[in-house]
Design an enzyme around this catalytic site. Structure first.
Site, PDB file in Angstrom:
ATOM      1  N   HIS A   1    -103.908 -36.869  -5.202  1.00 22.67           N
ATOM      2  CA  HIS A   1    -103.000 -35.968  -5.904  1.00 22.67           C
ATOM      3  C   HIS A   1    -103.266 -35.984  -7.411  1.00 22.67           C
ATOM      4  O   HIS A   1    -103.198 -34.950  -8.080  1.00 22.67           O
ATOM      5  CB  HIS A   1    -101.563 -36.381  -5.608  1.00 22.67           C
ATOM      6  CG  HIS A   1    -100.519 -35.393  -6.041  1.00 22.67           C
ATOM      7  ND1 HIS A   1    -100.622 -34.036  -5.824  1.00 22.67           N
ATOM      8  CD2 HIS A   1     -99.332 -35.572  -6.683  1.00 22.67           C
ATOM      9  CE1 HIS A   1     -99.548 -33.430  -6.301  1.00 22.67           C
ATOM     10  NE2 HIS A   1     -98.762 -34.343  -6.838  1.00 22.67           N
TER      11      HIS A   1
ATOM     12  N   ARG B   1     -92.010 -20.528  -5.772  1.00 24.29           N
ATOM     13  CA  ARG B   1     -93.205 -21.344  -6.029  1.00 24.29           C
ATOM     14  C   ARG B   1     -94.186 -20.619  -6.948  1.00 24.29           C
ATOM     15  O   ARG B   1     -94.006 -19.453  -7.286  1.00 24.29           O
ATOM     16  CB  ARG B   1     -93.906 -21.643  -4.702  1.00 24.29           C
ATOM     17  CG  ARG B   1     -94.269 -20.370  -3.939  1.00 24.29           C
ATOM     18  CD  ARG B   1     -95.039 -20.631  -2.663  1.00 24.29           C
ATOM     19  NE  ARG B   1     -95.173 -19.423  -1.854  1.00 24.29           N
ATOM     20  CZ  ARG B   1     -96.050 -18.464  -2.075  1.00 24.29           C
ATOM     21  NH1 ARG B   1     -96.902 -18.558  -3.076  1.00 24.29           N
ATOM     22  NH2 ARG B   1     -96.089 -17.394  -1.297  1.00 24.29           N
TER      23      ARG B   1
ATOM     24  N   ASP C   1     -97.064 -14.262 -10.607  1.00 26.43           N
ATOM     25  CA  ASP C   1     -96.347 -14.824 -11.751  1.00 26.43           C
ATOM     26  C   ASP C   1     -96.952 -14.389 -13.081  1.00 26.43           C
ATOM     27  O   ASP C   1     -96.228 -14.127 -14.043  1.00 26.43           O
ATOM     28  CB  ASP C   1     -96.326 -16.352 -11.673  1.00 26.43           C
ATOM     29  CG  ASP C   1     -95.462 -16.871 -10.523  1.00 26.43           C
ATOM     30  OD1 ASP C   1     -94.508 -16.172 -10.149  1.00 26.43           O
ATOM     31  OD2 ASP C   1     -95.750 -17.962 -10.010  1.00 26.43           O
TER      32      ASP C   1
ATOM     33  N   ASP D   1     -97.305 -18.537  -7.786  1.00 23.81           N
ATOM     34  CA  ASP D   1     -97.827 -17.419  -7.011  1.00 23.81           C
ATOM     35  C   ASP D   1     -98.665 -16.523  -7.925  1.00 23.81           C
ATOM     36  O   ASP D   1     -98.394 -16.451  -9.133  1.00 23.81           O
ATOM     37  CB  ASP D   1     -96.659 -16.617  -6.406  1.00 23.81           C
ATOM     38  CG  ASP D   1     -97.130 -15.454  -5.561  1.00 23.81           C
ATOM     39  OD1 ASP D   1     -97.140 -14.318  -6.090  1.00 23.81           O
ATOM     40  OD2 ASP D   1     -97.503 -15.673  -4.409  1.00 23.81           O
TER      41      ASP D   1
ATOM     42  N   SER E   1     -98.673 -30.979 -10.093  1.00 17.81           N
ATOM     43  CA  SER E   1     -97.681 -31.334  -9.081  1.00 17.81           C
ATOM     44  C   SER E   1     -96.449 -30.426  -9.209  1.00 17.81           C
ATOM     45  O   SER E   1     -96.568 -29.198  -9.117  1.00 17.81           O
ATOM     46  CB  SER E   1     -97.321 -32.820  -9.234  1.00 17.81           C
ATOM     47  OG  SER E   1     -96.495 -33.263  -8.196  1.00 17.81           O
ATOM     48  N   LEU E   2     -95.266 -30.982  -9.422  1.00 14.91           N
ATOM     49  CA  LEU E   2     -94.085 -30.147  -9.663  1.00 14.91           C
ATOM     50  C   LEU E   2     -94.267 -29.303 -10.918  1.00 14.91           C
ATOM     51  O   LEU E   2     -93.722 -28.202 -11.026  1.00 14.91           O
ATOM     52  CB  LEU E   2     -92.832 -31.023  -9.815  1.00 14.91           C
ATOM     53  CG  LEU E   2     -92.176 -31.559  -8.543  1.00 14.91           C
ATOM     54  CD1 LEU E   2     -90.979 -32.433  -8.903  1.00 14.91           C
ATOM     55  CD2 LEU E   2     -91.737 -30.431  -7.611  1.00 14.91           C
TER      56      LEU E   2
ATOM     57  N   GLU F   1     -92.178 -16.001  -2.799  1.00 14.73           N
ATOM     58  CA  GLU F   1     -92.933 -16.074  -4.047  1.00 14.73           C
ATOM     59  C   GLU F   1     -92.088 -16.513  -5.232  1.00 14.73           C
ATOM     60  O   GLU F   1     -92.590 -17.199  -6.134  1.00 14.73           O
ATOM     61  CB  GLU F   1     -93.580 -14.716  -4.335  1.00 14.73           C
ATOM     62  CG  GLU F   1     -94.645 -14.332  -3.329  1.00 14.73           C
ATOM     63  CD  GLU F   1     -95.236 -12.958  -3.594  1.00 14.73           C
ATOM     64  OE1 GLU F   1     -94.733 -12.279  -4.532  1.00 14.73           O
ATOM     65  OE2 GLU F   1     -96.181 -12.562  -2.891  1.00 14.73           O
TER      66      GLU F   1
ATOM     67  N   PHE G   1     -93.714 -34.888 -10.822  1.00 14.03           N
ATOM     68  CA  PHE G   1     -92.709 -35.839 -10.348  1.00 14.03           C
ATOM     69  C   PHE G   1     -92.953 -37.237 -10.916  1.00 14.03           C
ATOM     70  O   PHE G   1     -94.074 -37.724 -10.936  1.00 14.03           O
ATOM     71  CB  PHE G   1     -92.752 -35.869  -8.819  1.00 14.03           C
ATOM     72  CG  PHE G   1     -91.737 -36.763  -8.167  1.00 14.03           C
ATOM     73  CD1 PHE G   1     -90.413 -36.749  -8.565  1.00 14.03           C
ATOM     74  CD2 PHE G   1     -92.111 -37.616  -7.136  1.00 14.03           C
ATOM     75  CE1 PHE G   1     -89.471 -37.567  -7.950  1.00 14.03           C
ATOM     76  CE2 PHE G   1     -91.186 -38.438  -6.506  1.00 14.03           C
ATOM     77  CZ  PHE G   1     -89.855 -38.410  -6.926  1.00 14.03           C
TER      78      PHE G   1
ATOM     79  N   ASP H   1    -103.083 -29.242  -8.287  1.00 19.13           N
ATOM     80  CA  ASP H   1    -102.544 -29.725  -7.019  1.00 19.13           C
ATOM     81  C   ASP H   1    -101.035 -29.495  -6.929  1.00 19.13           C
ATOM     82  O   ASP H   1    -100.236 -30.456  -6.876  1.00 19.13           O
ATOM     83  CB  ASP H   1    -102.854 -31.203  -6.806  1.00 19.13           C
ATOM     84  CG  ASP H   1    -102.938 -31.559  -5.312  1.00 19.13           C
ATOM     85  OD1 ASP H   1    -103.476 -30.739  -4.547  1.00 19.13           O
ATOM     86  OD2 ASP H   1    -102.455 -32.638  -4.929  1.00 19.13           O
TER      87      ASP H   1
END
Length: 468
Positions: free
Chosen positions: A281, A208, A213, A210, A171-172, A205, A96, A194
């Site tokens: 973060h 996000r 994946d 997981d 992050s994202l 799942e 982000f 993080d």
């Protein structure tokens, strides 16, 4: 009585889901689980690739300072670049309000160049990330699809196998990596730095990052305190095969929460203050970057909780060993039978070295009874440690005291131990205390060293112990 929130969720769920489609990367729905849920209540479509403006910036050992732009729609950009098919390819994906040419991504690439020949691709989706948080969280789907598109092009045109590809997302960006992995069968590895909590923790799942994946998923959690009220941006949920929680995963050394961090919302973190607000973060990518140059400096111990770890219940490493948090975590792939496992370790602070080595010490005392504090320092063929506290209280001859500590250096083969005691008080009897035996164990390889002495010393006088 039915609340307004319940009615709102009902209406959102009852509304017929729609979708938006973009050439070459597919369609994206605004129905559940992507929207209309308690975690993701708003129906927001991801932006188009043109609006997000994703670019792939290639750095290699041959061009470490200046990137070359790669386009998934134009294979000629690969041919004209320094991309080498016989090298591992690692993507780094910012989060982000970030951008792909930030110093931390480039520095991470440069650290890789010091230890390996690699194609290091920084994914730049600045326009898609520097918007409201809700929109950026939805843009993750398009960026993930674009990364998957690039991977498909590399495979079809250059035989660059997905098994040799590693996606690193902060992050994202961690969820971008998960989305790309879900769309790329056979992908080798995803590292989540993080992964962000809001709009992702507790979702199915497919929403996000997981373990399903890709073949191997490792995650570093550094800001796992709840978002409300502690403004912890990272997820506490285990989302990898190996989930690492340095320093417990919530408060990193050198990161103190402050009044501003309690009142700034996710959309209020801007580039000039995020180091101040989101210190925990951001620490995850600093750990990862440091780990590239420290292949044995982040050993992590399997443990049920950080409380157990701090209570010395998880030492030494089990028979299968301990994984290294960060770059070399994949060396541990397949060594644990558990599908998902937590690992804990302590680290240093950025002003010094971030790495640490954990030792267990057991001391059998000799001499007279006294009140005081016992310290030891280790000396080996690679150097020595500072003095570390082992025990404080009543010192009784014949008693044995044990403790663990995290040293800021690996001393190698331990050759001697120095013992010190004091009580910071005047004692007219001038008692003498010694260590009849000190046993030291290295947590990673479980090697034990024993040192003995028949001498005793007064307080604040060093006593050297040699191998028994």
């Amino acid at each position: 009585m039915v609340s307004i929130w319940t009615i709102t969720l009902f209406l959102l769920g009852a509304a017929k889901g729609k979708e938006v489609c973009y050439d070459s990367i597919g369609c994206f729905s605004d129905s559940e689980p992507w929207a209309g849920t308690a975690i993701r209540p708003l129906k927001v479509f991801p932006w188009s690739p043109e609006n997000i403006g994703t670019r792939f910036l290639l750095y290699t050992n041959e061009n470490p300072n200046n990137f070359q732009i790669l386009l998934p729609s134009d294979p000629s950009t690969i041919e004209a670049s320094n991309f080498q098919t016989d090298r591992k390819t690692r993507f780094i994906i910012h989060g982000f309000i970030g951008k792909g040419d930030e110093s931390w991504l480039v520095d991470m690439c440069k650290n890789m160049f010091k230890v390996e020949k690699v194609n290091c691709i920084c994914v730049h989706w600045k326009r898609g990330s520097q918007t409201t948080y809700t929109q950026a969280a939805n843009n993750v789907r398009v960026v993930g699809a674009q990364v998957a598109q690039m991977l498909a092009m590399l495979k079809s045109n250059y035989s660059d196998l997905p098994s040799q590809v590693h996606l690193i997302g902060h992050s994202l960006g961690a969820h971008v990596a998960g989305e790309a992995g879900r769309k790329t069968p056979g992908l080798g590895r995803v590292t989540g730095l993080d992964p962000v909590e809001a709009s992702f923790e507790g979702t199915p799942e497919e929403v996000r990052l997981d373990p399903s994946d890709v073949g191997f998923v490792d995650v570093i959690h550094t800001d796992a305190a709840p978002l409300i009220p502690f403004m912890g941006f990272g997820t506490k949920q285990q989302v990898g095969h190996l989930d690492f929680f340095p320093n417990g995963g919530e408060e990193m050394p050198g990161c103190q929460k402050n009044a501003l961090s309690q009142i700034v919302d996710l959309d209020g973190i801007w580039a000039g203050t995020r180091d101040f607000v989101a210190c925990n973060h951001l620490r995850s990518y600093k750990y990862y970057s440091e780990s590239i140059l420290s292949p044995d400096g982040f050993a992590a111990y399997p443990c049920a909780s950080y409380k157990d770890f701090e209570s010395n219940k998880c030492f030494p490493c089990p028979d299968e060993g301990c994984p290294q948090m960060g770059h070399y975590a994949d060396r541990f792939a397949g060594k644990t039978r558990e599908k998902q496992q937590k690992f804990f370790l302590n680290t240093g602070v950025p002003a010094n070295l971030l790495v640490s080595w954990r030792y267990g010490v057991s001391i059998t005392l000799s001499g007279r009874t006294a009140t005081g504090q016992i310290k030891v320092a280790l000396f080996g063929n690679k150097g020595n440690t500072h003095q570390y506290n082992v025990f404080k209280g009543i010192v009784t001859p014949g008693s044995t005291h044990s403790n663990e500590f995290d040293a800021d250096s690996d001393v190698g083969t331990i050759e001697k131990v120095k013992f010190l005691w004091n009580n910071n008080a005047v004692n007219p009897t001038l008692p003498r205390v010694g260590a009849a035996k000190i046993t030291v164990q290295k947590g990673e390889d479980k090697t034990e060293y024993s040192f003995c002495s028949e001498d005793t010393v007064r307080e604040d006088v060093l006593l050297s112990l040699t191998p028994c």
